[in-house]
Design an enzyme around this catalytic site. Structure first.
Site, PDB file in Angstrom:
ATOM      1  CG  ASP A   1      -1.910   1.084   1.259  1.00  0.00           C
ATOM      2  OD1 ASP A   1      -2.420   1.450   0.182  1.00  0.00           O
ATOM      3  OD2 ASP A   1      -2.186   1.620   2.346  1.00  0.00           O
TER       4      ASP A   1
ATOM      5  CG  ASP B   1      -2.142   1.903   6.507  1.00  0.00           C
ATOM      6  OD1 ASP B   1      -2.380   1.578   5.321  1.00  0.00           O
ATOM      7  OD2 ASP B   1      -2.707   2.851   7.077  1.00  0.00           O
TER       8      ASP B   1
ATOM      9  CG  ASP C   1      -1.917   7.509   0.861  1.00  0.00           C
ATOM     10  OD1 ASP C   1      -0.997   8.336   0.765  1.00  0.00           O
ATOM     11  OD2 ASP C   1      -2.822   7.392   0.012  1.00  0.00           O
TER      12      ASP C   1
END
Length: 266
Positions: free
Chosen positions: A13, A209, A15
């Site tokens: 990922d 995250d 961000d």
């Protein structure tokens, strides 16, 4: 003890893993540089459909992270790939920005508000009530409803902003039609990224995250998963979920040594 399966591909990922509000997170630049130095196949994934890969490359480079355009996979690209496979040379009414419209044009789609095959909803900085009303009427009229991702909000310096999922909910409420979401947590996003680089799920790790998007979609796509604690999910929250990542790390920085450790020597 079972034999450890080698890793020759990484999905990550963007961000919360590589950047936070456009600032590079510790170890992010080293992680990408290590992947490139070892010749390891990889893709940087994002549900953000606003920007083209060229735009995102420039944004990452400003933070010192050098990711080639071909290694960036967005929900807009995944959506365009999906629609091309479903209905080649189709038509779509699009609510979105350059990342989405460019991706659809590149697969040969015609963008129109006259009897389109699909209404395609993506993220945009300024949602138009007129455009949303048009989308509602087209969906009621029979257009198939697609959305790039289900994220209800997006970040900004002033706080959360309504995102694709929130606007999709508005259209669903008005029409009774739920969209098909292509981006995470749909494992289709992972599968399309793997297909793009001819990689196999058994030899791939997904880094994210968020437990409810990155980790669950990686798990459902058959990947090993790594959760980093630099974004949306805290260590305490991990235990609340009925599924677990393969590993949890404080940041991408501690994942860097694993690239060389797992990468099979030629």
């Amino acid at each position: 003890m079972t034999e450890r399966i080698p890793v020759d591909c990484w999905l990550t990922d963007m961000d919360g893993v590589l950047v936070h509000e456009e600032r590079a997170l510790p170890g992010a630049a080293d992680f990408i540089a290590t992947l490139i130095d070892t010749g390891t196949r990889f893709q940087v994934l994002t549900n953000n459909s606003i920007y083209t890969p060229r735009d995102l490359r420039a944004r990452l480079l400003s933070g010192g992270i050098d990711v080639p355009e071909d290694n960036i996979w967005t929900s807009a690209l995944a959506t365009a790939t999906f629609l091309h496979a479903q209905r080649e040379g189709g038509t779509a009414y699009v609510i979105g920005e350059a990342g989405l419209t460019t991706a659809l044009h590149d697969v040969g789609y015609v963008l129109t508000d006259r009897d389109p095959d699909y209404v395609v909803l993506g993220e945009t900085r300024t949602y138009s009530f007129e455009a949303i009303t048009r989308a509602i009427r087209l969906v009621v009229g029979g257009a198939r409803f697609i959305a790039t991702n289900p994220d209800p909000t997006g970040p900004s310096a002033d706080g959360p902003l309504p995102a694709t999922g929130s606007v999709a909910a508005l259209i669903t409420r008005a029409t009774g039609i739920t969209p098909y979401y292509v981006g995470k947590p749909n494992p289709l996003m992972m599968r399309s990224a793997l297909n793009r680089i001819d990689a196999h799920s058994e030899h791939t790790v997904m880094i994210g995250d968020r437990m409810d998007t990155d980790i669950v979609s990686g798990l459902e796509a058959g990947l090993r998963t790594v959760l980093v604690l630099t974004g949306s999910t805290s260590a305490a929250e991990v235990e609340r979920f009925p599924y677990r990542p393969t590993a949890v790390h404080d940041s991408i920085e501690s994942v860097v040594p694993l690239v060389r450790e797992f990468y099979p020597e030629g």
